[in-house]
Design an enzyme around this catalytic site. Structure first.
Site, PDB file in Angstrom:
ATOM      1  N   HIS A  56       0.827  -1.205   0.000  1.00 28.40           N
ATOM      2  CA  HIS A  56       0.000   0.000   0.000  1.00 28.40           C
ATOM      3  C   HIS A  56       0.866   1.261   0.000  1.00 28.40           C
ATOM      4  O   HIS A  56       0.389   2.329   0.385  1.00 28.40           O
ATOM      5  CB  HIS A  56      -0.927   0.008   1.215  1.00 28.40           C
ATOM      6  CG  HIS A  56      -1.737  -1.233   1.360  1.00 28.40           C
ATOM      7  ND1 HIS A  56      -2.620  -1.660   0.388  1.00 28.40           N
ATOM      8  CD2 HIS A  56      -1.781  -2.166   2.354  1.00 28.40           C
ATOM      9  CE1 HIS A  56      -3.190  -2.800   0.784  1.00 28.40           C
ATOM     10  NE2 HIS A  56      -2.688  -3.129   1.965  1.00 28.40           N
ATOM     11  N   LYS A 104      -5.809   0.505  10.901  1.00 34.27           N
ATOM     12  CA  LYS A 104      -6.854   0.362   9.883  1.00 34.27           C
ATOM     13  C   LYS A 104      -7.737  -0.831  10.258  1.00 34.27           C
ATOM     14  O   LYS A 104      -7.253  -1.848  10.757  1.00 34.27           O
ATOM     15  CB  LYS A 104      -6.228   0.109   8.493  1.00 34.27           C
ATOM     16  CG  LYS A 104      -5.353   1.235   7.990  1.00 34.27           C
ATOM     17  CD  LYS A 104      -4.982   1.070   6.535  1.00 34.27           C
ATOM     18  CE  LYS A 104      -4.362  -0.277   6.190  1.00 34.27           C
ATOM     19  NZ  LYS A 104      -3.107  -0.535   6.924  1.00 34.27           N
ATOM     20  N   HIS A 218      -7.365  -4.367  -1.152  1.00 33.73           N
ATOM     21  CA  HIS A 218      -6.767  -5.678  -1.455  1.00 33.73           C
ATOM     22  C   HIS A 218      -7.520  -6.347  -2.596  1.00 33.73           C
ATOM     23  O   HIS A 218      -7.361  -7.539  -2.838  1.00 33.73           O
ATOM     24  CB  HIS A 218      -6.817  -6.587  -0.229  1.00 33.73           C
ATOM     25  CG  HIS A 218      -6.273  -5.963   1.008  1.00 33.73           C
ATOM     26  ND1 HIS A 218      -7.068  -5.323   1.917  1.00 33.73           N
ATOM     27  CD2 HIS A 218      -5.006  -5.866   1.466  1.00 33.73           C
ATOM     28  CE1 HIS A 218      -6.311  -4.855   2.900  1.00 33.73           C
ATOM     29  NE2 HIS A 218      -5.052  -5.162   2.650  1.00 33.73           N
TER      30      HIS A 218
END
Length: 330
Positions: A56, A104, A218
């Site tokens: 990421h 997260k 994802h």
């Protein structure tokens, strides 16, 4: 599928070696997978620690530095870091003023940061936690109970980082971080699938003439698939999805975030459409950030994150920051 790698097994370690060579202002522990600002622990300052699966970038390692994170823990690709990494990071950056974990909302991250908080407190580190769950696309996903944490993570890390840099105590930094999360919402769109080094090809099937609305970082499924839409149509759908969930009372920060394989030419065109929709809804824009900040390897697409800001949050957003991935004012 061609990738600029040696072997899949060393992708994360190779990237960390490159970060260490490129950024002497950071201390990069390649073996234990911890990135720390070199001047840590900073005296009389609350420390911020975050982390998650690799893939990421620049989130989270690229946001370590003055004005944002004190440390980050990169896991394997799309895999949570382990509690030992988080404890190592927390003890390395704690100045005695406490540590805020920014997490997260992905199940592995949540469980491991919870365990790490208990272990760190056993070592005398005061820990607070903030969960980021800004994605309005789906209520639950393959990897979460509740909304996913996506683009708002950047807003939380930047604004809470500035609060900590000002010398606010742990409870106030935590409160600022929670407020930013509560005032932020995101929506993402995928135009193509991402490819992981381990798989060597697309991780999900997305035909060339279709797009996924509400996709996660994802490649998790979103709300629906449709035939390819124009930038204008995508902006209408994404921004209205955000505004329908949290109509703003104040000006907003805008993040137009690339998923990793969308050129800036397209992202800025998309940003123009996002501004058009906000203008039609008579919503004032305080600041805009366009680029690749919370990515999904080589996935094409973009996400929109809006954060309502008052004078204090805007001042903290504008405060100096110096990291590999975000830099202004110093």
């Amino acid at each position: 599928m061609k990738m600029l790698i040696n072997v899949a097994e060393s992708v994360v370690a190779d990237a960390l070696r490159g970060m260490a060579a490129s950024h002497p202002e950071l201390t990069v522990d390649v073996e234990n997978r911890v990135i720390v600002r070199r001047d840590a622990p900073v005296a009389d300052k609350v420390a911020l620690v975050s982390g998650g699966g690799s893939g990421h970038e620049p989130l989270h390692g690229g946001f370590v530095g003055r004005g944002m994170l004190d440390a980050a823990c990169p896991g394997e690709v799309f895999t949570s870091p382990v509690p030992d990494q988080m404890v190592r990071a927390a003890t390395a950056v704690d100045s005695g003023k406490g540590v805020l974990f920014i997490v997260k909302n992905y199940t592995g991250d949540v469980l491991n940061f919870d365990m790490a908080a208990e272990l760190a407190e056993d070592e005398g580190v005061q820990v607070a936690k903030v969960l980021v769950n800004d994605d309005v696309a789906v209520t639950d996903s393959l990897y979460t109970a509740g909304r996913r944490g996506t683009g708002a993570t950047l807003f939380v890390e930047k604004i809470a980082g500035a609060a900590a840099e000002e010398g606010m105590p742990l409870e106030r930094v935590e409160a600022v971080a929670r407020r930013v999360n509560e005032l932020s919402r995101s929506f993402g769109v995928a135009l193509s699938a991402c490819s992981t080094p381990g798989k060597g090809g697309p991780t999900f099937d997305l035909p060339p003439g279709e797009l996924e609305l509400g996709v996660g970082i994802h490649g998790e499924p979103g709300r629906e698939r449709r035939a390819m839409m124009t930038s204008r149509e995508i902006a209408d759908y994404a921004v209205n999805a955000v505004l329908d969930d949290l109509p703003p009372d104040n000006p907003v920060l805008v993040l137009v975030n690339g998923m990793g394989a969308t050129p800036h030419l397209e992202l800025y065109g998309f940003a123009a459409e996002v501004h058009r929709v906000l203008g039609e809804r008579r919503i004032a824009v305080a600041r805009t950030l366009v680029g690749n900040y919370v990515t999904s390897l080589d996935m094409a697409g973009a996400s929109v994150t809006l954060c309502q800001v008052d004078e204090e949050l805007l001042r903290l957003w504008d405060a100096p920051v110096r990291t590999a991935g975000l830099r202004w004012g110093c």
